[in-house]
Scaffold this active site. Sequence first.
Site, mmCIF file in Angstrom:
data_model
loop_
_atom_site.group_PDB
_atom_site.id
_atom_site.type_symbol
_atom_site.label_atom_id
_atom_site.label_comp_id
_atom_site.label_asym_id
_atom_site.label_seq_id
_atom_site.Cartn_x
_atom_site.Cartn_y
_atom_site.Cartn_z
ATOM 1 N N ASP A 224 0.846 -1.191 0.000
ATOM 2 C CA ASP A 224 0.000 0.000 0.000
ATOM 3 C C ASP A 224 0.885 1.246 0.000
ATOM 4 O O ASP A 224 2.077 1.177 0.334
ATOM 5 C CB ASP A 224 -0.892 -0.035 1.248
ATOM 6 C CG ASP A 224 -1.823 1.150 1.337
ATOM 7 O OD1 ASP A 224 -2.395 1.540 0.298
ATOM 8 O OD2 ASP A 224 -1.982 1.703 2.444
ATOM 9 N N ASP B 254 -0.404 5.039 0.943
ATOM 10 C CA ASP B 254 -0.685 6.050 1.961
ATOM 11 C C ASP B 254 -0.708 5.434 3.352
ATOM 12 O O ASP B 254 -1.442 4.482 3.624
ATOM 13 C CB ASP B 254 -2.023 6.728 1.667
ATOM 14 C CG ASP B 254 -1.995 7.474 0.343
ATOM 15 O OD1 ASP B 254 -0.947 8.062 0.030
ATOM 16 O OD2 ASP B 254 -3.007 7.457 -0.381
#
Length: 205
Positions: free
Chosen positions: A12, A14
């Site tokens: 991922d 953020d």
Amino acid sequence: MLNLTPIVLGVDLDGVCGDYEDALRRSVARRLGCAPSSLPPQTVMDAYAEWGLSFEQFQAAHREAVVEDRIFRTMEPLPGVSEALWTLSDAGIWIRIITARLLFNGIHEASAADTAYWLDANNIPYRDLCFISDKPDVGADLYVDDSPGNVVALREAGRATIVFDQPYNRHLSGPRATSWQDVVTHIQADLDARGRHIPLPLDGP
């Protein structure tokens, strides 16, 4: 016999690679005319209600931060992310960036272009870049994510997932990484247990 099939790591962005919350905080604080320090760390992932934002206000704040402040181009990387991902890439891990950044219509061009720019500017190695919300649908052997919703969905789908530690995911069970060195340690242990390696590292910096 040595298994040369690569391990695919779904990463991922953020809250895992880049400090989205800090970038958004600075953008929101500037518009509200307040000090960034007055906007507390998010302890529940609920569209920043702890900053007094409704979902509609969060959507507007996110849009302004992405389009006007270009936070996907300028946000700070989390400590050690580039070095750790190069270590994993050099060990034969296939790095697949998986992000739900195409969250709202009308800002996809800025979101996608600035994401690619940021990855290169911060020397993040990767082989695939996927913009998708349903992360269990993206094939990977291991995942690193901070979102409680994503972690639960991935694990319910039988996907091994490392929780990247943030205040809003402390209720989730491990394995948990509080730093990128922790991520490397977890994955190297998994690599040893599987007996899998592929000698195809990307060219380093």
